[in-house]
Structure formats: structure tokens, C-alpha cells
Design a protein around this motif. Structure first.
Motif, PDB file in Angstrom:
ATOM      1  N   ALA A 406       0.845  -1.190   0.000  1.00  0.00           N
ATOM      2  CA  ALA A 406       0.000   0.000   0.000  1.00  0.00           C
ATOM      3  C   ALA A 406       0.882   1.242   0.000  1.00  0.00           C
ATOM      4  O   ALA A 406       1.867   1.325   0.731  1.00  0.00           O
ATOM      5  CB  ALA A 406      -0.924  -0.010   1.207  1.00  0.00           C
ATOM      6  N   GLY A 407       0.516   2.204  -0.832  1.00  0.00           N
ATOM      7  CA  GLY A 407       1.306   3.414  -1.030  1.00  0.00           C
ATOM      8  C   GLY A 407       2.153   3.376  -2.275  1.00  0.00           C
ATOM      9  O   GLY A 407       2.588   4.424  -2.763  1.00  0.00           O
ATOM     10  N   ASP A 408       2.396   2.173  -2.814  1.00  0.00           N
ATOM     11  CA  ASP A 408       3.203   2.038  -4.022  1.00  0.00           C
ATOM     12  C   ASP A 408       2.369   2.282  -5.278  1.00  0.00           C
ATOM     13  O   ASP A 408       1.143   2.180  -5.266  1.00  0.00           O
ATOM     14  CB  ASP A 408       3.810   0.633  -4.110  1.00  0.00           C
ATOM     15  CG  ASP A 408       4.884   0.380  -3.068  1.00  0.00           C
ATOM     16  OD1 ASP A 408       5.399   1.367  -2.499  1.00  0.00           O
ATOM     17  OD2 ASP A 408       5.205  -0.803  -2.817  1.00  0.00           O
ATOM     18  N   ARG A 409       3.074   2.568  -6.366  1.00  0.00           N
ATOM     19  CA  ARG A 409       2.446   2.632  -7.688  1.00  0.00           C
ATOM     20  C   ARG A 409       1.861   1.278  -8.029  1.00  0.00           C
ATOM     21  O   ARG A 409       2.457   0.241  -7.780  1.00  0.00           O
ATOM     22  CB  ARG A 409       3.500   3.040  -8.715  1.00  0.00           C
ATOM     23  CG  ARG A 409       3.149   2.744 -10.158  1.00  0.00           C
ATOM     24  CD  ARG A 409       4.357   2.941 -11.066  1.00  0.00           C
ATOM     25  NE  ARG A 409       4.117   2.432 -12.406  1.00  0.00           N
ATOM     26  CZ  ARG A 409       4.345   1.189 -12.802  1.00  0.00           C
ATOM     27  NH1 ARG A 409       4.835   0.301 -11.938  1.00  0.00           N
ATOM     28  NH2 ARG A 409       4.087   0.804 -14.049  1.00  0.00           N
ATOM     29  N   ALA A 410       0.660   1.282  -8.631  1.00  0.00           N
ATOM     30  CA  ALA A 410       0.015   0.045  -9.075  1.00  0.00           C
ATOM     31  C   ALA A 410       0.551  -0.335 -10.450  1.00  0.00           C
ATOM     32  O   ALA A 410       0.357   0.409 -11.417  1.00  0.00           O
ATOM     33  CB  ALA A 410      -1.497   0.227  -9.132  1.00  0.00           C
ATOM     34  N   PRO A 411       1.235  -1.480 -10.582  1.00  0.00           N
ATOM     35  CA  PRO A 411       1.822  -1.850 -11.867  1.00  0.00           C
ATOM     36  C   PRO A 411       0.754  -2.214 -12.907  1.00  0.00           C
ATOM     37  O   PRO A 411      -0.374  -2.581 -12.575  1.00  0.00           O
ATOM     38  CB  PRO A 411       2.675  -3.078 -11.530  1.00  0.00           C
ATOM     39  CG  PRO A 411       2.774  -3.118 -10.050  1.00  0.00           C
ATOM     40  CD  PRO A 411       1.555  -2.440  -9.531  1.00  0.00           C
ATOM     41  N   ASP A 412       1.155  -2.142 -14.160  1.00  0.00           N
ATOM     42  CA  ASP A 412       0.341  -2.638 -15.255  1.00  0.00           C
ATOM     43  C   ASP A 412       0.539  -4.148 -15.373  1.00  0.00           C
ATOM     44  O   ASP A 412       1.460  -4.720 -14.778  1.00  0.00           O
ATOM     45  CB  ASP A 412       0.741  -1.939 -16.555  1.00  0.00           C
ATOM     46  CG  ASP A 412      -0.273  -2.117 -17.672  1.00  0.00           C
ATOM     47  OD1 ASP A 412      -1.396  -2.588 -17.397  1.00  0.00           O
ATOM     48  OD2 ASP A 412       0.044  -1.769 -18.824  1.00  0.00           O
ATOM     49  N   ALA A 413      -0.321  -4.813 -16.136  1.00  0.00           N
ATOM     50  CA  ALA A 413      -0.155  -6.235 -16.425  1.00  0.00           C
ATOM     51  C   ALA A 413      -1.075  -6.614 -17.576  1.00  0.00           C
ATOM     52  O   ALA A 413      -2.295  -6.409 -17.490  1.00  0.00           O
ATOM     53  CB  ALA A 413      -0.462  -7.094 -15.199  1.00  0.00           C
ATOM     54  N   PRO A 414      -0.551  -7.177 -18.669  1.00  0.00           N
ATOM     55  CA  PRO A 414      -1.416  -7.706 -19.726  1.00  0.00           C
ATOM     56  C   PRO A 414      -2.215  -8.889 -19.208  1.00  0.00           C
ATOM     57  O   PRO A 414      -1.735  -9.683 -18.397  1.00  0.00           O
ATOM     58  CB  PRO A 414      -0.419  -8.138 -20.818  1.00  0.00           C
ATOM     59  CG  PRO A 414       0.854  -7.414 -20.492  1.00  0.00           C
ATOM     60  CD  PRO A 414       0.877  -7.272 -19.003  1.00  0.00           C
ATOM     61  N   CYS A 415      -3.452  -9.015 -19.668  1.00  0.00           N
ATOM     62  CA  CYS A 415      -4.337 -10.102 -19.253  1.00  0.00           C
ATOM     63  C   CYS A 415      -5.430 -10.214 -20.310  1.00  0.00           C
ATOM     64  O   CYS A 415      -5.309  -9.647 -21.397  1.00  0.00           O
ATOM     65  CB  CYS A 415      -4.924  -9.829 -17.863  1.00  0.00           C
ATOM     66  SG  CYS A 415      -5.624  -8.183 -17.656  1.00  0.00           S
TER      67      CYS A 415
END
Length: 524
Positions: A406-415
């Protein structure tokens, strides 16, 4: 090619006396335009005023860092920015009329599933402004040019501002809040009596200009060192046939940034003949400064961008930090004005952003003083986060190394979607809403959540009824293998991370802080 041609005249868009807006923004630079875009798409009544008769000319700051590219993705600007910009070329060092070596000053980084935008984008600032302005117009927003904020008062109900246009007529506008994005010499900051403090930088004069040059390749960032100290540089500006010129070093007195001075300075410091130096589109004298304002909020007035912090241009951090100020403040103003969140939510703007500016001020000052030209991924601003924010709740234990907290950047992810259509997490995050990721089927009760998808979207990954399928394991790689509920803020950071146990109660408690008790209660 026409450059710097976005211009408006004073007209009927100015409100009549007594008109009330939600947010008045003073200054249509990158910060003000980004904030106006974010507020406009949230349905917040916004008035953006600019004392000049057009957007500021000049390439100025050219670097759009990867984290700002993610912001532009969300705001709907990135595709146009990619089309108009490009990567930085290698730097060529000249001696005696020949290139003696080349270096990759700006580190190239391969994209990954979690970080799809991994390199700095070279985009002249005038073009950056044009793209932001065009996006604002697409959303139905506008800029009132030739309109200056001359005075303001505030009370518990809002801000009353006096506006004056070029013809001398004055009007009064009332706003719930005022945001000053009016630059390093901010009129609003001075009116509030707020001081800036920061490190002393060497009193170096730098001539900046956008110049047409013949007989010089556009495959390199050209640089000439002066035996007496200083340098001259010519950067080919993506999407144009101009070079950004920088001349730094010893001058006799204060140099005049006239086209004649620019041409003479280049001819004296490079191998170029005066006949090769053509049109000077724009020029300016720049002296690096550094400072940070003592506070970002005074009642109903906020400072953002250069009005709050100024940096050495070393490292290309100033514009990016400023745009991200707007991105942080925009969603919070939207929650308070449109969804009933408590005004105290706005206090977290300073709590979160001022330490970031302080850290970046240290970084840019260090780079300025070191004289090093190498620029690495540490300047991409992808590691910025808010782990100590009062809005941040990390309820999991024994996190595996590398798992976002919590507090970190939310990463991207292909799905893929449930029917097998390729997509990615950034597609789910894009927009002014919060996103609740249910990883692994935690059983969170959708009926206890606000039903308005413009406010909150529940996205189930895996479990008995998934919205998204982690086909190639990229979500698992980005967020870890354990079931969890993750609340993603509108600005792309993890607000809450909780285990499956009591997931619904944990999410509801967090939503009260972000959305307001009334909105959450209505969902129960």
C-alpha cells in the motif's frame, strides 16, 4: 510547420459577476492544464485563466518521464504525445569541427509487462501544452486567455477573485477553491505571504532558444565544450525542424537573449558558420533557481507546480513533478466537490506531495552541482509512492520481496477479459474512478460497495466469476500469488491492501476515508 499557434482572445467565456465555479485555476501551464483536464472529466465546474494571450512558446523542458506518461495515458493525452515526440538521441561531442565521441546520455530501458512506458519521451514544452489544451477542449473545457487574477479574498464558504482582462474591464468570480499554477514568481503565493527556501545554485546565465540550423544532422544531441568553461548544445526537437539551443558559460555582463546574440553565441562556441544559423523562433535568458514553499495549502487556496517548488532543470524533474501535483490534487478535489468526501482529504495533498518535491529538489540540485550528463532510470519517478500517507493502509503481513505494498504505484499487467479479449490492468484503471482488485476470489461483497461505476469499479481476477483472466501470469508476477483485495486510487497508487479475511469490512472502512461516509452508507 506552424508552431506555437494556439491563441485565444478574451471573450464571452468569462463569467458574469456573481457566477460561482467549483475551482478557479490561475495559470495555463502544464500544471494548470493537467488539473483542468482532470477536474473537467469529473464534472467539476472549472475556470482556468491565463494572463498571456496564448500558451507559452519555447521548447523549454522537453522530458516527459515514464510516470508522467502513465498520467497522460489516464488523461487521454499519451497517444498524441507519442505521435508528436520521440526518444532522445545519442549525444555527440565536437572538437575542431568533428565529432570525437558519442554517448547515450539518456539511458534506454526495455519495457516490461509491469512498466509499459520505460523511457523518457522528448516532447517540446510548447507542443506538450498544445496537446493538453486540445484534450481540455475535447472534454468541453477552455482557457480564458488575456485574463489576470489581480486579487482574491477567502472565507469558510469559498474564494472571491478579481479578474482583469487586457482591455481593463474587471469581473468578480466566486469559487469553492483556488489553485495557483502561475509559476515560480506566483502572484498568488506572494499575496499569501508564503516564502520559498532552498539551496543556492551557482549564478550561471543560460541562453535558451529554438533555432533552425543548416548542415547539422538530426541524429545526435550536439555538444561543444568551451575551454573557458561552459558549453553549447543543440538538441533536434522531435516533430519539428528546429533545434533547442542552450548556451551556458561566461558572458560579459547579462546577455541579451536576442536572435543576434543567439547567432553570435553559437558561431563563437561551435564550428558552425553564421550563415548556417537561421531563424530564431524563440529565445530566453534562464538562471537556475531552487526553492520549496513552506506550505501548499492556505485555507481554500492551493499551490501547485512551480508556484510551490522550483528546481534546476538537471534531470528533467520539474515539469513532471508539477503535472503529478495536479494529478494528486485533482481527484481529491473531485471527491470533495462531487462525492461528499470531507474537506480534510485535501490536507493530504501537501502531506503527500511536499516530501516528494523536497526529495526531487535534492536530486536535481545534486545533479546540477555534479555536472554529470548521465541520466538513468532513477529519474523516471516510477518509484515515487505514499507509504506514510494517512490514506495508506497495508494490512497484509509477510509480503514477499518485490510485492507492491500500500502506497506504491500500481503496476500494469497484460491479461484477458472473461471472453478471451486481450486487455491490461491500465485499461481497468483508466478514468476518474477508484478500482477494487479482487485477486483470487476473496468473496468481497459487491452489495456493500457504491454501485456507481464512475466512482468505484470492482474487478475480479480469478475466482469463480472473474472479470479478468491472468492468462500469462503477469498479474501474479506484478502483485504476488496470494489472494488479496487492493483498492487503487484514481491516481494509480495502492490505497488499501488487505488479506481475504474480513475483506468487505476492510474495504468499506477505507472507502469512507476516500469517498465520504454518505456515499458508502448508501451502498449498504
Amino acid at each position: 510547420m506552424a508552431l506555437n499557434n494556439v491563441k485565444e482572445t478574451f471573450g464571452a467565456a468569462l463569467p458574469h459577476d456573481g457566477t460561482t465555479v467549483d475551482v478557479l485555476i490561475a495559470g495555463a501551464g502544464p500544471t494548470g492544464l493537467a488539473l483542468a483536464i482532470d477536474l473537467t472529466r469529473r464534472g467539476v465546474r472549472t475556470l482556468l485563466v491565463e494572463r498571456q494571450d496564448r500558451l507559452s512558446p519555447g521548447a523549454r523542458g522537453t522530458g516527459v518521464q515514464p510516470r508522467t506518461q502513465e498520467v497522460y495515458d489516464d488523461l487521454g493525452v499519451l497517444d498524441a504525445a507519442f505521435a508528436a515526440g520521440g526518444l532522445y538521441p545519442k549525444t555527440a561531442r565536437w572538437e575542431n569541427g568533428a565529432i570525437v565521441d558519442t554517448t547515450q546520455m539518456i539511458e534506454r530501458v526495455d519495457p516490461t509487462p509491469a512498466v509499459p512506458y520505460s523511457n523518457g519521451l522528448m516532447l517540446p514544452q510548447f507542443r506538450n501544452l498544445e496537446l493538453l489544451y486540445e484534450r481540455l477542449q475535447e472534454l468541453g473545457g477552455a482557457v480564458l486567455f488575456r485574463t489576470e487574477l489581480t486579487a482574491f479574498d477567502q472565507d469558510s464558504a469559498g474564494v472571491t477573485a478579481r479578474l482583469r482582462h487586457a482591455g481593463g474591464a474587471e469581473r468578480t468570480v466566486h469559487g469553492a477553491y483556488l489553485v495557483a499554477t502561475d509559476g515560480g514568481r506566483s502572484t498568488v503565493r506572494r499575496a499569501l505571504g508564503l516564502k520559498m527556501s532552498g539551496p543556492e545554485l551557482e549564478p550561471v546565465a543560460v541562453l535558451l532558444a529554438d533555432v533552425r540550423v543548416d548542415g547539422l544532422d538530426r541524429d545526435h544531441w550536439h555538444r561543444w565544450e568551451s575551454p573557458a568553461g561552459g558549453f553549447a548544445g543543440l538538441l533536434p526537437l522531435a516533430g519539428t525542424d528546429y533545434f533547442q539551443t542552450m548556451i551556458a558559460g561566461a558572458f560579459d555582463g547579462t546577455p541579451d537573449p536576442s536572435p543576434e546574440t543567439i547567432r553570435a553565441g553559437l558561431a563563437a562556441r561551435t564550428h558552425l558558420d553564421a550563415s548556417q544559423i537561421g531563424e530564431v523562433l524563440w529565445s530566453s535568458l534562464f538562471r537556475p533557481r531552487a526553492g520549496l514553499v513552506e506550505r501548499y495549502r492556505t485555507g481554500r487556496v492551493f499551490l501547485a507546480g512551480d508556484a510551490a517548488h522550483i528546481h534546476s532543470p538537471a534531470g528533467g524533474q520539474g515539469l513532471n513533478t508539477s503535472v503529478q501535483d495536479a494529478y494528486n490534487l485533482g481527484w481529491k478535489l473531485g471527491q470533495v466537490l462531487r462525492h461528499g468526501a470531507h474537506d480534510s482529504l485535501l490536507d493530504t495533498y501537501e502531506t503527500e506531495r511536499r516530501p516528494i518535491a523536497e526529495s526531487i529538489l535534492d536530486t536535481s540540485t545534486r545533479l546540477h552541482r555534479s555536472g554529470t550528463l548521465r541520466r538513468g532510470r532513477d529519474l523516471h519517478q516510477l518509484g515515487i509512492g505514499y507509504p506514510g500517507s494517512p490514506l495508506t493502509r497495508e494490512l497484509r503481513t509477510d509480503l514477499a520481496e518485490g510485492t507492491p505494498a500500500a502506497g506504491d504505484r500500481a503496476p500494469d499487467a497484460p491479461c484477458t477479459t472473461a471472453d478471451g479479449t486481450p486487455t491490461r490492468l491500465f485499461d481497468a484503471f483508466r478514468g476518474p474512478h477508484f478500482t477494487l482488485l479482487d485477486l483470487g476470489g476473496t468473496g468481497v461483497d459487491e452489495g456493500a460497495l457504491p454501485a456507481d461505476p464512475a466512482l468505484l469499479r470492482l474487478v475480479r481476477v480469478g475466482g469463480p466469476a472473474p472479470d479478468l483472466t491472468d492468462t500469462d501470469g503477469h498479474i501474479r508476477d506484478a502483485y504476488g500469488p496470494d489472494p488479496a483485495v487492493l483498492l487503487i486510487r484514481p491516481d494509480g497508487y495502492l490505497a488499501l491492501a488487505a488479506p481475504p479475511q474480513d475483506a468487505t469490512a476492510r474495504v468499506t472502512e477505507a472507502l469512507v476515508t476516500h469517498l465520504g461516509a454518505g456515499t458508502v452508507s448508501a451502498a449498504r
